[in-house]
Design a protein around this motif. Structure first.
Motif, PDB file in Angstrom:
ATOM      1  N   SER A 109      55.196  27.317 -22.679  1.00 32.67           N
ATOM      2  CA  SER A 109      54.530  26.409 -21.742  1.00 32.67           C
ATOM      3  C   SER A 109      53.059  26.198 -22.088  1.00 32.67           C
ATOM      4  O   SER A 109      52.443  26.988 -22.800  1.00 32.67           O
ATOM      5  N   ASP A 110      52.522  25.112 -21.566  1.00 33.93           N
ATOM      6  CA  ASP A 110      51.076  24.870 -21.560  1.00 33.93           C
ATOM      7  C   ASP A 110      50.571  25.746 -20.419  1.00 33.93           C
ATOM      8  O   ASP A 110      50.664  25.389 -19.250  1.00 33.93           O
ATOM      9  N   TYR A 111      50.085  26.931 -20.756  1.00 40.14           N
ATOM     10  CA  TYR A 111      49.848  28.015 -19.793  1.00 40.14           C
ATOM     11  C   TYR A 111      48.397  28.081 -19.347  1.00 40.14           C
ATOM     12  O   TYR A 111      47.491  28.067 -20.175  1.00 40.14           O
ATOM     13  N   HIS A 112      48.223  28.191 -18.018  1.00 43.38           N
ATOM     14  CA  HIS A 112      46.884  28.281 -17.431  1.00 43.38           C
ATOM     15  C   HIS A 112      46.848  29.448 -16.445  1.00 43.38           C
ATOM     16  O   HIS A 112      47.573  29.439 -15.450  1.00 43.38           O
ATOM     17  N   GLU A 113      45.994  30.428 -16.739  1.00 42.88           N
ATOM     18  CA  GLU A 113      45.730  31.496 -15.769  1.00 42.88           C
ATOM     19  C   GLU A 113      44.491  31.083 -14.995  1.00 42.88           C
ATOM     20  O   GLU A 113      43.414  30.936 -15.579  1.00 42.88           O
ATOM     21  N   VAL A 114      44.661  30.896 -13.705  1.00 45.05           N
ATOM     22  CA  VAL A 114      43.586  30.404 -12.856  1.00 45.05           C
ATOM     23  C   VAL A 114      43.048  31.584 -12.041  1.00 45.05           C
ATOM     24  O   VAL A 114      43.759  32.152 -11.210  1.00 45.05           O
ATOM     25  N   ALA A 115      41.797  31.947 -12.301  1.00 43.33           N
ATOM     26  CA  ALA A 115      41.205  33.116 -11.650  1.00 43.33           C
ATOM     27  C   ALA A 115      41.042  32.904 -10.150  1.00 43.33           C
ATOM     28  O   ALA A 115      40.772  31.800  -9.680  1.00 43.33           O
ATOM     29  N   ASN A 116      41.225  33.981  -9.413  1.00 40.93           N
ATOM     30  CA  ASN A 116      40.918  34.049  -7.980  1.00 40.93           C
ATOM     31  C   ASN A 116      41.596  32.982  -7.131  1.00 40.93           C
ATOM     32  O   ASN A 116      41.025  32.502  -6.167  1.00 40.93           O
ATOM     33  N   ARG A 117      42.831  32.619  -7.460  1.00 39.83           N
ATOM     34  CA  ARG A 117      43.569  31.647  -6.654  1.00 39.83           C
ATOM     35  C   ARG A 117      44.715  32.275  -5.882  1.00 39.83           C
ATOM     36  O   ARG A 117      45.442  31.597  -5.176  1.00 39.83           O
ATOM     37  N   GLY A 118      44.896  33.601  -6.026  1.00 39.74           N
ATOM     38  CA  GLY A 118      45.960  34.268  -5.289  1.00 39.74           C
ATOM     39  C   GLY A 118      47.305  33.601  -5.531  1.00 39.74           C
ATOM     40  O   GLY A 118      47.648  33.270  -6.657  1.00 39.74           O
ATOM     41  N   HIS A 119      48.026  33.356  -4.449  1.00 35.91           N
ATOM     42  CA  HIS A 119      49.346  32.718  -4.535  1.00 35.91           C
ATOM     43  C   HIS A 119      49.238  31.203  -4.323  1.00 35.91           C
ATOM     44  O   HIS A 119      50.199  30.547  -3.935  1.00 35.91           O
ATOM     45  N   PHE A 120      48.066  30.668  -4.573  1.00 37.62           N
ATOM     46  CA  PHE A 120      47.806  29.227  -4.505  1.00 37.62           C
ATOM     47  C   PHE A 120      48.009  28.649  -3.103  1.00 37.62           C
ATOM     48  O   PHE A 120      48.402  27.505  -2.956  1.00 37.62           O
ATOM     49  N   TYR A 121      47.745  29.443  -2.102  1.00 35.25           N
ATOM     50  CA  TYR A 121      47.683  28.948  -0.730  1.00 35.25           C
ATOM     51  C   TYR A 121      46.955  29.980   0.088  1.00 35.25           C
ATOM     52  O   TYR A 121      46.934  31.157  -0.292  1.00 35.25           O
ATOM     53  N   PRO A 122      46.344  29.683   1.206  1.00 31.61           N
ATOM     54  CA  PRO A 122      46.110  28.303   1.644  1.00 31.61           C
ATOM     55  C   PRO A 122      44.953  27.692   0.853  1.00 31.61           C
ATOM     56  O   PRO A 122      43.934  28.335   0.634  1.00 31.61           O
ATOM     57  N   MET A 123      45.149  26.500   0.415  1.00 32.62           N
ATOM     58  CA  MET A 123      44.082  25.735  -0.238  1.00 32.62           C
ATOM     59  C   MET A 123      44.424  24.257  -0.128  1.00 32.62           C
ATOM     60  O   MET A 123      45.586  23.875  -0.232  1.00 32.62           O
ATOM     61  N   ALA A 124      43.410  23.449   0.088  1.00 36.55           N
ATOM     62  CA  ALA A 124      43.624  22.028   0.339  1.00 36.55           C
ATOM     63  C   ALA A 124      43.596  21.192  -0.939  1.00 36.55           C
ATOM     64  O   ALA A 124      44.148  20.097  -0.966  1.00 36.55           O
ATOM     65  N   GLU A 125      42.950  21.687  -1.978  1.00 33.68           N
ATOM     66  CA  GLU A 125      42.830  20.929  -3.224  1.00 33.68           C
ATOM     67  C   GLU A 125      43.320  21.783  -4.388  1.00 33.68           C
ATOM     68  O   GLU A 125      43.291  23.006  -4.322  1.00 33.68           O
ATOM     69  N   PHE A 126      43.743  21.094  -5.441  1.00 38.68           N
ATOM     70  CA  PHE A 126      44.258  21.805  -6.617  1.00 38.68           C
ATOM     71  C   PHE A 126      43.917  20.980  -7.862  1.00 38.68           C
ATOM     72  O   PHE A 126      44.796  20.496  -8.570  1.00 38.68           O
ATOM     73  N   PRO A 127      42.609  20.845  -8.162  1.00 42.25           N
ATOM     74  CA  PRO A 127      42.215  20.031  -9.313  1.00 42.25           C
ATOM     75  C   PRO A 127      42.716  20.597 -10.645  1.00 42.25           C
ATOM     76  O   PRO A 127      42.945  19.844 -11.588  1.00 42.25           O
ATOM     77  N   GLU A 128      42.905  21.915 -10.727  1.00 44.21           N
ATOM     78  CA  GLU A 128      43.389  22.519 -11.966  1.00 44.21           C
ATOM     79  C   GLU A 128      44.777  22.001 -12.331  1.00 44.21           C
ATOM     80  O   GLU A 128      45.086  21.804 -13.507  1.00 44.21           O
ATOM     81  N   LEU A 129      45.616  21.753 -11.340  1.00 46.52           N
ATOM     82  CA  LEU A 129      46.954  21.248 -11.607  1.00 46.52           C
ATOM     83  C   LEU A 129      46.870  19.840 -12.190  1.00 46.52           C
ATOM     84  O   LEU A 129      47.490  19.543 -13.201  1.00 46.52           O
ATOM     85  N   LEU A 130      46.085  18.976 -11.568  1.00 49.26           N
ATOM     86  CA  LEU A 130      45.969  17.606 -12.060  1.00 49.26           C
ATOM     87  C   LEU A 130      45.353  17.578 -13.462  1.00 49.26           C
ATOM     88  O   LEU A 130      45.823  16.840 -14.331  1.00 49.26           O
ATOM     89  N   ALA A 131      44.360  18.419 -13.707  1.00 48.50           N
ATOM     90  CA  ALA A 131      43.745  18.485 -15.041  1.00 48.50           C
ATOM     91  C   ALA A 131      44.751  18.973 -16.077  1.00 48.50           C
ATOM     92  O   ALA A 131      44.767  18.498 -17.223  1.00 48.50           O
ATOM     93  N   ALA A 132      45.607  19.918 -15.697  1.00 52.08           N
ATOM     94  CA  ALA A 132      46.590  20.474 -16.633  1.00 52.08           C
ATOM     95  C   ALA A 132      47.695  19.473 -16.966  1.00 52.08           C
ATOM     96  O   ALA A 132      48.221  19.469 -18.072  1.00 52.08           O
ATOM     97  N   ILE A 133      48.029  18.619 -16.019  1.00 54.42           N
ATOM     98  CA  ILE A 133      49.118  17.670 -16.237  1.00 54.42           C
ATOM     99  C   ILE A 133      48.639  16.414 -16.983  1.00 54.42           C
ATOM    100  O   ILE A 133      49.419  15.773 -17.679  1.00 54.42           O
ATOM    101  N   ASP A 134      47.368  16.078 -16.876  1.00 55.69           N
ATOM    102  CA  ASP A 134      46.848  14.842 -17.482  1.00 55.69           C
ATOM    103  C   ASP A 134      47.219  14.655 -18.953  1.00 55.69           C
ATOM    104  O   ASP A 134      47.658  13.575 -19.334  1.00 55.69           O
ATOM    105  N   PRO A 135      47.072  15.664 -19.817  1.00 57.53           N
ATOM    106  CA  PRO A 135      47.404  15.441 -21.228  1.00 57.53           C
ATOM    107  C   PRO A 135      48.885  15.094 -21.464  1.00 57.53           C
ATOM    108  O   PRO A 135      49.221  14.529 -22.505  1.00 57.53           O
ATOM    109  N   HIS A 136      49.738  15.397 -20.510  1.00 53.46           N
ATOM    110  CA  HIS A 136      51.167  15.159 -20.669  1.00 53.46           C
ATOM    111  C   HIS A 136      51.613  13.816 -20.116  1.00 53.46           C
ATOM    112  O   HIS A 136      52.761  13.425 -20.307  1.00 53.46           O
ATOM    113  N   LEU A 137      50.696  13.140 -19.436  1.00 54.89           N
ATOM    114  CA  LEU A 137      51.056  11.832 -18.877  1.00 54.89           C
ATOM    115  C   LEU A 137      50.711  10.756 -19.886  1.00 54.89           C
ATOM    116  O   LEU A 137      51.031   9.657 -19.848  1.00 54.89           O
TER     117      LEU A 137
END
Length: 178
Positions: free
Chosen positions: A150-178
């Motif tokens: 996979s195109d692997y990203h370890e994102v520091a200090n995000r826990g289980h990815f909730y609760p959080m309202a924004e997730f710019p790392e996901l959009l940035a990670a997917i951009d090269p594949h679109l």
């Protein structure tokens, strides 16, 4: 037209909560049709017998990106093991029952993983995990990365990815594949 199907985790999660609306808006802005049905059937346990047919009902096909969170990532991998899709985004993914009874009865772990088929049935896989996740040991994530390439990203200090309202790392990670 390319589309994305958003898949929540178990425990009653909804794709109308937390970071899902932010990601849905970002994917629409990138020209994708977004399927975000909110609460899924069997939302508490997220069992394969309900979720995998539901993915088919939602039209997951070779033009579809599956964005799965936690047990939703497991559903995305199992779907890709038997169906062609465009790609997948696995957020807080894992590959074992983690010793949890709810995972043992989910049906996702009743058969061995076919890593080669999961890879071959899609053009790309993006993976996001956090070393601070209290539920998913980072070794699980790294194992997935090794098996899936996979195109692997370890994102520091995000826990289980909730609760959080924004997730710019996901959009940035997917951009090269679109």
């Amino acid at each position: 037209m390319k589309k994305a199907i958003l898949i929540p985790g178990n425990g009653g999660g909804s794709t109308h909560d937390d970071w899902f609306p932010y990601v849905a808006e970002g994917l629409r802005a990138r020209g994708l049709q977004v399927v975000s049905p909110g609460t899924w059937p069997d939302a508490e346990l997220a069992r394969a017998e309900y979720w995998l047919p539901y993915l088919e009902q939602l039209g997951a096909d070779e033009n579809t990106i599956l964005v799965g969170f936690s047990s939703g990532a497991i559903a995305a991998m199992r779907h890709a093991q038997t169906h062609r899709i465009l790609g997948s985004v696995l957020v807080a993914g894992y590959h074992t029952t983690l010793g949890l009874r709810t995972e043992e009865v989910s049906g996702y772990f009743d058969q061995p993983w076919d890593w080669e088929r999961i890879r071959a049935n899609q053009q790309w896989i993006v993976q996001l995990n956090s070393p601070s996740d209290p539920y998913i040991p980072i070794e699980e994530a790294r194992f997935l990365h090794e098996r899936l390439g996979s195109d692997y990203h370890e994102v520091a200090n995000r826990g289980h990815f909730y609760p959080m309202a924004e997730f710019p790392e996901l959009l940035a990670a997917i951009d090269p594949h679109l």
